[in-house]
Motif scaffolding. Structure first.
Motif, PDB file in Angstrom:
ATOM      1  N   ALA A 169      16.220  15.031  -0.015  1.00 37.93           N
ATOM      2  CA  ALA A 169      15.372  15.256  -1.187  1.00 37.93           C
ATOM      3  C   ALA A 169      15.626  14.066  -2.097  1.00 37.93           C
ATOM      4  CB  ALA A 169      15.733  16.558  -1.887  1.00 37.93           C
ATOM      5  N   TYR A 170      14.576  13.549  -2.724  1.00 31.78           N
ATOM      6  CA  TYR A 170      14.769  12.413  -3.610  1.00 31.78           C
ATOM      7  C   TYR A 170      13.765  12.439  -4.741  1.00 31.78           C
ATOM      8  CZ  TYR A 170      10.784  10.148  -1.291  1.00 31.78           C
ATOM      9  OH  TYR A 170       9.540   9.860  -0.799  1.00 31.78           O
ATOM     10  N   ARG A 171      14.092  11.682  -5.785  1.00 30.09           N
ATOM     11  CA  ARG A 171      13.169  11.480  -6.898  1.00 30.09           C
ATOM     12  C   ARG A 171      13.479  10.124  -7.494  1.00 30.09           C
ATOM     13  NH1 ARG A 171      13.198  15.676 -11.201  1.00 30.09           N
ATOM     14  NH2 ARG A 171      11.251  14.616 -11.593  1.00 30.09           N
ATOM     15  N   HIS A 172      12.456   9.520  -8.056  1.00 26.40           N
ATOM     16  CA  HIS A 172      12.626   8.216  -8.697  1.00 26.40           C
ATOM     17  C   HIS A 172      12.898   8.390 -10.191  1.00 26.40           C
ATOM     18  CE1 HIS A 172      10.284   6.889  -5.083  1.00 26.40           C
ATOM     19  NE2 HIS A 172      11.284   6.047  -5.079  1.00 26.40           N
TER      20      HIS A 172
ATOM     21  N   LEU B 172      12.875  10.240 -15.824  1.00 24.51           N
ATOM     22  CA  LEU B 172      12.475  10.721 -14.508  1.00 24.51           C
ATOM     23  C   LEU B 172      10.999  10.425 -14.310  1.00 24.51           C
ATOM     24  CD1 LEU B 172      14.293  14.151 -14.654  1.00 24.51           C
ATOM     25  CD2 LEU B 172      15.102  12.048 -13.549  1.00 24.51           C
ATOM     26  N   ILE B 173      10.642   9.914 -13.138  1.00 23.16           N
ATOM     27  CA  ILE B 173       9.234   9.614 -12.846  1.00 23.16           C
ATOM     28  C   ILE B 173       8.883  10.177 -11.478  1.00 23.16           C
ATOM     29  CG2 ILE B 173       9.017   7.585 -14.324  1.00 23.16           C
ATOM     30  CD1 ILE B 173       9.615   5.832 -11.949  1.00 23.16           C
ATOM     31  N   GLY B 174       7.664  10.564 -11.302  1.00 23.66           N
ATOM     32  CA  GLY B 174       7.246  11.124 -10.025  1.00 23.66           C
ATOM     33  C   GLY B 174       7.842  12.497  -9.794  1.00 23.66           C
ATOM     34  N   ASP B 175       7.438  13.087  -8.699  1.00 26.27           N
ATOM     35  CA  ASP B 175       7.910  14.416  -8.328  1.00 26.27           C
ATOM     36  C   ASP B 175       9.102  14.321  -7.389  1.00 26.27           C
ATOM     37  OD1 ASP B 175       5.829  15.713  -9.720  1.00 26.27           O
ATOM     38  OD2 ASP B 175       4.463  15.400  -8.029  1.00 26.27           O
TER      39      ASP B 175
ATOM     40  N   THR C 275       0.817  -1.220   0.000  1.00 26.68           N
ATOM     41  CA  THR C 275       0.000   0.000   0.000  1.00 26.68           C
ATOM     42  C   THR C 275       0.850   1.268   0.000  1.00 26.68           C
ATOM     43  OG1 THR C 275      -0.156  -0.025   2.419  1.00 26.68           O
ATOM     44  CG2 THR C 275      -1.931  -1.124   1.186  1.00 26.68           C
ATOM     45  N   HIS C 276       2.136   1.157   0.302  1.00 25.75           N
ATOM     46  CA  HIS C 276       3.026   2.321   0.326  1.00 25.75           C
ATOM     47  C   HIS C 276       3.855   2.467  -0.948  1.00 25.75           C
ATOM     48  CE1 HIS C 276       2.472   3.972   4.360  1.00 25.75           C
ATOM     49  NE2 HIS C 276       2.157   2.734   4.691  1.00 25.75           N
ATOM     50  N   LEU C 277       3.601   1.641  -1.933  1.00 30.45           N
ATOM     51  CA  LEU C 277       4.368   1.712  -3.178  1.00 30.45           C
ATOM     52  C   LEU C 277       3.890   2.849  -4.064  1.00 30.45           C
ATOM     53  CD1 LEU C 277       4.650  -2.036  -4.202  1.00 30.45           C
ATOM     54  CD2 LEU C 277       6.422  -0.549  -3.281  1.00 30.45           C
ATOM     55  N   PRO C 278       4.814   3.503  -4.759  1.00 33.99           N
ATOM     56  CA  PRO C 278       4.381   4.480  -5.756  1.00 33.99           C
ATOM     57  C   PRO C 278       3.671   3.751  -6.905  1.00 33.99           C
ATOM     58  CG  PRO C 278       6.759   4.170  -5.836  1.00 33.99           C
ATOM     59  CD  PRO C 278       6.264   3.378  -4.673  1.00 33.99           C
ATOM     60  N   ALA C 279       2.898   4.465  -7.667  1.00 35.94           N
ATOM     61  CA  ALA C 279       2.114   3.862  -8.753  1.00 35.94           C
ATOM     62  C   ALA C 279       2.980   3.106  -9.749  1.00 35.94           C
ATOM     63  CB  ALA C 279       1.321   4.947  -9.473  1.00 35.94           C
ATOM     64  N   TYR C 280       4.233   3.509  -9.925  1.00 30.83           N
ATOM     65  CA  TYR C 280       5.110   2.867 -10.894  1.00 30.83           C
ATOM     66  C   TYR C 280       5.842   1.662 -10.307  1.00 30.83           C
ATOM     67  CZ  TYR C 280       7.603   6.656  -8.595  1.00 30.83           C
ATOM     68  OH  TYR C 280       8.069   7.544  -7.669  1.00 30.83           O
ATOM     69  N   GLY C 281       5.640   1.355  -9.025  1.00 34.97           N
ATOM     70  CA  GLY C 281       6.202   0.149  -8.422  1.00 34.97           C
ATOM     71  C   GLY C 281       7.685   0.237  -8.116  1.00 34.97           C
TER      72      GLY C 281
END
Length: 121
Positions: A102-105, A91-94, A57-63
């Motif tokens: 600070a991070y980004r996927h 780059l995916i997500g914000d 349930t805590h996974l981002p939509a892209y897994g």
């Protein structure tokens, strides 16, 4: 791009496996979690790396790559993001900013998900 190391690791588990994995890492790392919420536990190691245990349930939509992912430590998140795209990644997500990181996927050309992590402060 300035990759300095691996700063973030994520493991996905659910139900009893989540609980037993949480206990395993508590015992293995010799200390309790740094942060917890329902279905989420984060441990900090002495070098400042972050190990997160996530329920689905805590996974981002892209897994997260069938349950395991890691993030690269960088000095400059914006510069590293440009480097990811220049190397053929997406780059995916914000960008997410907390008090300490600070991070980004991003995804590699094969679609595997990773993160860029910049320590703040």
């Amino acid at each position: 791009m300035g990759i300095k190391g691996i700063a973030w690791h994520a493991v996905v588990a659910d139900g009893e496996v989540f609980d037993s994995t949480r206990q395993f890492f508590t015992d293995l790392l010799g200390g309790g979690p740094a942060w917890e919420a329902d279905g989420y536990t984060a441990f900090l190691t002495p070098d400042g790396s972050n190990l997160e245990l996530l329920s689905p349930t805590h996974l981002p939509a892209y897994g997260l790559n069938a349950g395991v992912a890691f993030g690269f430590l960088v000095d400059d998140l914006d510069e590293a993001s440009v480097g990811v795209e220049a190397a053929g990644g997406a780059l995916i997500g914000d960008v997410v900013r907390t008090d300490v990181v600070a991070y980004r996927h991003f995804q590699d050309p094969a679609g595997r998900t990773y993160a860029l992590t910049q320590r703040l402060g």
